[in-house]
Design an enzyme around this catalytic site. Sequence first.
Site, PDB file in Angstrom:
ATOM      1  N   HIS A 104       0.831  -1.212   0.000  1.00 31.91           N
ATOM      2  CA  HIS A 104       0.000   0.000   0.000  1.00 31.91           C
ATOM      3  C   HIS A 104       0.867   1.264   0.000  1.00 31.91           C
ATOM      4  O   HIS A 104       0.624   2.195  -0.763  1.00 31.91           O
ATOM      5  CB  HIS A 104      -0.906  -0.016   1.230  1.00 31.91           C
ATOM      6  CG  HIS A 104      -1.757   1.201   1.393  1.00 31.91           C
ATOM      7  ND1 HIS A 104      -2.974   1.333   0.767  1.00 31.91           N
ATOM      8  CD2 HIS A 104      -1.569   2.344   2.098  1.00 31.91           C
ATOM      9  CE1 HIS A 104      -3.497   2.511   1.082  1.00 31.91           C
ATOM     10  NE2 HIS A 104      -2.673   3.144   1.893  1.00 31.91           N
ATOM     11  N   TYR A 105       1.874   1.293   0.848  1.00 29.17           N
ATOM     12  CA  TYR A 105       2.731   2.477   0.916  1.00 29.17           C
ATOM     13  C   TYR A 105       3.717   2.524  -0.250  1.00 29.17           C
ATOM     14  O   TYR A 105       4.182   3.599  -0.631  1.00 29.17           O
ATOM     15  CB  TYR A 105       3.399   2.595   2.293  1.00 29.17           C
ATOM     16  CG  TYR A 105       2.359   3.006   3.297  1.00 29.17           C
ATOM     17  CD1 TYR A 105       1.968   4.329   3.406  1.00 29.17           C
ATOM     18  CD2 TYR A 105       1.672   2.052   4.046  1.00 29.17           C
ATOM     19  CE1 TYR A 105       0.943   4.711   4.241  1.00 29.17           C
ATOM     20  CE2 TYR A 105       0.640   2.424   4.898  1.00 29.17           C
ATOM     21  CZ  TYR A 105       0.282   3.756   4.997  1.00 29.17           C
ATOM     22  OH  TYR A 105      -0.748   4.130   5.823  1.00 29.17           O
TER      23      TYR A 105
END
Length: 674
Positions: A305-306
């Site tokens: 996600h990051y």
Amino acid sequence: MHRFFRTLTVSVCIASAAATSGSGTLSAQELRTEAFDLLNLDYPGLEQVKELHEAGRDSAAAVSLLEYYRSRTGIGTPTVNLKKVSISKTEQKWADDALEHTFFVHYGYQPSFNYGEDIDWRYWPVKDNELRWQLHRQKWFVPMGKAYRVSGDEKYAEEWVRQYMDWIRKNPNVKIDKNEYEITDNALNADAENARFAWRPLEVSDRLQNQITQFELFKISPAFTPEFLTEFLVNYHRHAEHILANYSDSGNHLLFEAQRMIYAGGFFPEFKDAAEWRKSGIDILNREIKVQVYDDGGQYELDPHYHLASINIFCQALYMADMNGFRNEFPQSYLDTIEKMIMFYANICFPDYSNPCFSDAKLTNKADMLKNYRKWAKLFPDNQTIKYLATEGKEGALPDYLSKGFLTSGFFVFRNSWGPEATQMVVKAGPKGFWHCQPDNGTFELWYNGRNLFPDSGSYVYAGDAEVMEWRNLFRSTKSHNTLTLNDKNLETTDSKTLLWKPEGDVQILVTENQSYSNLKHRRSIFFVDGSYFVIVDEATGTVTGNNNVNLHFQMPAGNVPNSREDMTFYTEFEEGSNMMFRCFGPDIMTMKKEKGWVSTSYMKKKQRMNVSFNVKTTDGLPITYVTVICPKKEAGKFPDIASAKVKVNDGTTLKLQVKVDGKKKTLEYSLQK
Ligand code: MG
């Protein structure tokens, strides 16, 4: 977790009647003459503003300044296209709710809370830090701007101005130590306590970017008065200066802050400090893209996600640069790194564009990913894979390889196809990751023909009070993954070494090792056999003895997963298309344990499932070896006969074993270079 009252009944007493929000008055705004000192009045177009200001006619100067901003051309923001403003149903709801002070803060807390007629910016109904931090991202302001542009209804603009001023008045920027913005459990006075939420640099940077969009959407409104403009500029300036003095030390926060400083400097070049803001942001991104991205394209938080967020941060800086003519401040190596990051992401994601939920990742949906790939395809028009993914295969081409390892980040992908029918395992076994990374070395997700058969537990929640932390710690714990633990405890060390990676041939192999505990080393050897099934050899070596337990965990998909304690087998019974069976072989004393497990693919959403472990007492000491055979299968019920798995040679360098699946014997072996 309790749900508290949604409506506030207690209001904070504010002395000034003019300051009362919700009363219809916009009179809280004043002409802030210091705004003129912040601007470079020699900036082209500000000649009249300068003349009026120097003549002491600041009211008239503010009128002229507003005229300038309303008619300014050649400067824009990629966050909004004023010629084509549209609003989604959801945004319209946030905008309308906001008129009643019901503020959309977080998808994890729905329906949204009401913050009172006299807005209480310190209201904190659930003690999750995110709920209080993200209130200060004012996510409903841009939707209000869109609602205003689409409807022409001044009520949105008037209410935005009121809330904007209300926020300034009730959220003083009390100087606290930089680290206090992240540490929220020690005592400070009320205003300082509030500032650690309202003025955390990440939130400030969020406003820095979104207030540009709000500025564009609302500047034509009569409610956007010359006086308000001066309030806005003074407030905006202190936001940018706050970041300049309080940049986060590292990680995605720093990236977000830097990118948004580029927006601030790029969009408001009239500020004397604009060039410094822009330069600081560009310098940080150019520096951090080398620090935070490994040579294989993986972002160092080891969180899909990051990783994705970081790609988009780097890209957004370019979109702003392109729009306002400063692309040449980013070297070619910056673009090359972004391209590598996209290829990393394309490899670790599944054929339906979903991502493994390793670390604090949430599940991304296909529609959003298609939007991403379409944008990326414009930045990298020659990249055929990006084009392929952007067009769902109508144009471009897939990579000319299948399995792929990212050895520095420790992500390994076994696949037999790029298509929806693929068998694809993604293994996470890397170095120590940064904040969002979980202690999960050796874990994997396995996709087969349309379904994720071993989804990661995800993260569920970040940080807050004891109850929130208990949930967080459960989801991120090692035992909530598909890997090996000692006494179900978290790994003490998370620094996997890759001993072998063979991504080609009938038998593909990964051998990875982690010194999981001071007295136990975990070596995991994964064989992908004939593009069909997996054999995982888990070996615990070290000095552990006595009444301790080595546990090998597997997280089952949600739903009914029948099993046999006698055979140590599990199998799914989903509808035709995607199923699996696995069997674990271990020492005679091995026992099976079934516990409650969880899976979360978005914040504050969870589903129950089964956490299975195979446990061996260390009475006789180590080593302890497990062999697990995982067979994906289309049909439910008709399963292959996983008859046997026997280790023939294992001297630490050479591993040789024989498995028998569906009547077929297969010898698997490798020898490590000494
Ligand atoms: Mg996890």
